[in-house]
Design a protein around this motif. Structure first.
Motif, short mmCIF file in Angstrom:
data_model
loop_
_atom_site.label_atom_id
_atom_site.label_comp_id
_atom_site.label_asym_id
_atom_site.label_seq_id
_atom_site.Cartn_x
_atom_site.Cartn_y
_atom_site.Cartn_z
N GLU A 22 0.85 -1.47 -0.29
CA GLU A 22 0.22 0.08 0.05
C GLU A 22 0.93 0.92 -0.11
O GLU A 22 0.35 1.96 -0.84
CB GLU A 22 -1.25 0.21 1.02
CG GLU A 22 -1.72 1.31 1.11
CD GLU A 22 -2.74 1.55 2.49
OE1 GLU A 22 -3.56 2.22 3.13
OE2 GLU A 22 -2.43 -0.18 3.06
N ALA A 23 1.74 1.40 0.53
CA ALA A 23 3.22 2.75 0.84
C ALA A 23 3.71 3.13 -0.47
O ALA A 23 3.50 3.75 -0.85
CB ALA A 23 4.12 2.24 2.34
N ARG A 24 4.29 1.44 -1.13
CA ARG A 24 4.55 1.58 -2.33
C ARG A 24 3.68 2.28 -3.58
O ARG A 24 4.25 3.28 -4.59
CB ARG A 24 4.90 0.14 -2.53
CG ARG A 24 5.74 0.17 -4.02
CD ARG A 24 6.90 -0.85 -4.52
NE ARG A 24 8.05 -0.59 -3.69
CZ ARG A 24 7.98 -2.10 -2.74
NH1 ARG A 24 7.22 -2.48 -2.36
NH2 ARG A 24 9.41 -2.14 -1.95
N SER A 25 2.50 1.52 -3.69
CA SER A 25 1.32 2.13 -4.17
C SER A 25 1.32 3.30 -3.78
O SER A 25 0.69 4.27 -5.11
CB SER A 25 0.42 1.59 -4.27
OG SER A 25 0.06 0.41 -4.64
N ALA A 26 1.26 4.14 -2.74
CA ALA A 26 0.90 6.04 -2.49
C ALA A 26 2.64 6.86 -2.55
O ALA A 26 2.76 7.69 -2.55
CB ALA A 26 0.79 5.78 -1.23
N GLY A 27 3.51 5.15 -3.33
CA GLY A 27 5.12 6.33 -4.03
C GLY A 27 5.85 6.78 -2.33
O GLY A 27 6.64 7.74 -2.55
#
Length: 518
Positions: free
Chosen positions: A480-485
């Motif tokens: 989820e953090a990676r998807s949020a950048g």
């Protein structure tokens, strides 16, 4: 010898008497009958040295109609009970009472407080042996009439009960329209809802409080109490049965709100002593009794003060290991969320409905109810045999005990909880449990949780189950953090997931393992 009302006054003052007069009708207000009664009674009082300390007069009031209240007569009885008078003086007995039963009431007050009764026109004078004997004749007649009336009434009531006719059909009762010929749909909906909630294990007091909060009036217009709701819900009238002194005697002649099996379950669950409780006793918190220590399996308890409460494993002296704690409020919120999420699953909903259908046991219920009726018949036969001396007392007691034991078993079977019943409305409602959860109190939330949740295992940091679940959660957070950048946070969560650590002293819902009933 002393007679009723005879008092030897130490100060030689005259006895104090109340004078009672009455007339049934005086439409013009000009009748002198009470005045004539008083005049003649005062003359007698003067002859006998009696002091009239008060005069009580009822005008236009019958002494025959039981529904008529005579204010002056009641005030006189109060004066007699308070010791304000030593006796009562009347012009004639029919001015005082017109019913034998009412004379019994007056005479009890008189004898309890040693009050004399003297009549101007009748041979009544309780301070003399002959006058007292005449009163005893009246009392005997009163007792015999009372017994005869009681026998007639009991016989009539029993006859009505055995034919299914209800003596109260003329008054409004909860759930039925006036006259009992139709169901009051609004009240019947309350009965049906309360029945499902009670059989699901929700406390009756919690249901009563909820009804009050929703502004639903009790039968007499006030607020519901645990007792008033229990009285309504245990009435055989709800499933169209006539009962007499708690015994079901016949089919009623009015429409039923509940089916007989549900009604009998309610009567068993709510019976005095609650011998067949549908659920164990529980505390006042949402998960009381449901939380289990992951290390030793002991039931966890709520500890700490308001704002800092925890579910804690008890010490060894309390049957636990004292090795597991978890914050109360976050744990309750997490479990409630898990249950709501589970109920959104089409598979679980289908399972619950299938189980509900499987639980349908109309034939079994009918057999149990038939056996219950037969047990009542056997108990009456035993009592009759003992009364006729065809059975010894020991044999009667042994037979009664066996019948009671079997009745208890049937009661427990009839009271078996249909745990999926309260979820039917939730599954059908728009928004499901999310749409109603916040409006419910703890009792109703708890009853709903128990339909699908058996207990919750609380794991510690060293638990393999918790470490695996934590790794899954941390990897999901990394994705989820990676998807949020946020690559830095993503890498940190991945390292934690790899080592299966992280969370520190903060609350982690992964420590909670719900054990489902379905």
């Amino acid at each position: 010898m002393f007679y009723v009302g005879y008092r030897r006054r130490m100060d030689n003052t005259p006895p104090r008497y109340a004078l009672y007069t009455r007339i049934s009708k005086d439409p013009t207000g000009e009748s002198t009958s009470p005045a004539r009664q008083e005049k003649e009674c005062r003359a007698l009082a003067s002859e006998r040295g009696i002091e009239i300390v008060d005069v009580f007069t009822d005008v236009d009031l019958s002494a025959y109609r039981t529904a008529t209240r005579r204010p002056a007569y009641e005030s006189m009885l109060e004066a007699m009970e308070s010791g304000a008078v030593d006796g009562v003086l009347i012009w004639k007995l029919d001015r005082l009472v017109r019913r034998i039963t009412e004379f019994s009431r007056f005479w009890k007050v008189a004898t309890d407080h040693d009050i004399a009764l003297v009549s101007k026109s009748d041979p009544i004078d309780t301070t003399s042996p002959m006058g007292l004997a005449f009163v005893y004749v009246l009392v005997g007649i009163a007792e015999q009439e009372s017994n005869n009336t009681s026998t007639r009434l009991l016989s009539m009531e029993r006859h009505l009960a055995e034919t299914g006719v209800h003596k109260a059909r003329t008054r409004k009762v909860y759930g039925l329209a006036p006259g009992w010929d139709a169901i009051d749909q609004a009240e019947a909906a309350v009965v049906t809802e309360a029945a499902g909630r009670i059989l699901a294990g929700e406390p009756v007091g919690s249901i009563a409080a909820d009804l009050n909060q929703r502004g639903i009036p009790a039968p007499r217009g006030g607020e519901w109490t645990r007792r008033s709701l229990s009285v309504v819900m245990t009435s055989a009238r709800l499933f169209a049965k006539r009962e007499h002194h708690g015994e079901i005697t016949a089919d009623g002649t009015w429409p039923a709100i509940l089916d007989e099996a549900t009604g009998m379950r309610l009567r068993t669950v709510l019976a005095p002593g609650q011998r067949a409780r549908p659920t164990p006793r529980r505390g006042s918190f949402l998960l009381s009794g449901l939380m289990r220590c992951g290390k030793c399996g002991a039931t966890m308890r709520v500890t700490g003060s308001a704002g800092a409460r925890k579910y804690s494993c008890p010490p060894k002296t309390g049957g636990g290991c004292n090795g597991t704690t978890i914050q109360k409020d976050p744990a309750e919120t997490a479990i409630a969320g898990m249950v709501r999420d589970a109920l959104k699953s089409p598979d679980l909903a289908a399972t619950i409905r299938a189980r509900r259908n499987a639980e349908s046991s109309a034939a079994s219920d009918a057999e149990l109810l038939a056996e219950l009726v037969d047990l009542e018949r056997q108990e009456r036969e035993l009592a009759e045999m003992w009364a006729d001396r065809d059975l010894s007392r020991s044999a009667w007691k042994a037979g009664s005990k066996a019948l009671d034991e079997r009745r208890d078993i049937i009661g427990r079977e009839l009271a078996a909880v249909k745990r999926s019943a309260p979820l039917e409305a939730v599954l059908a409602a728009t928004g499901g449990l999310d749409g109603v959860w916040e409006s419910w109190d703890t009792g109703r939330r708890r009853a709903t949780l128990e339909t699908v949740l058996d207990h919750v295992v609380v794991h510690g940091n060293g638990s393999e189950w918790y470490r695996a679940k934590l790794a899954e959660a941390l990897q999901a957070e990394a994705d989820e953090a990676r998807s949020a950048g946020d690559e830095a946070l993503a890498k940190r969560r991945e390292r934690q997931a790899a080592s299966r650590t992280g969370g520190g002293g903060s609350f982690r819902p992964e420590r909670l393992q719900p054990i489902w009933r379905v």
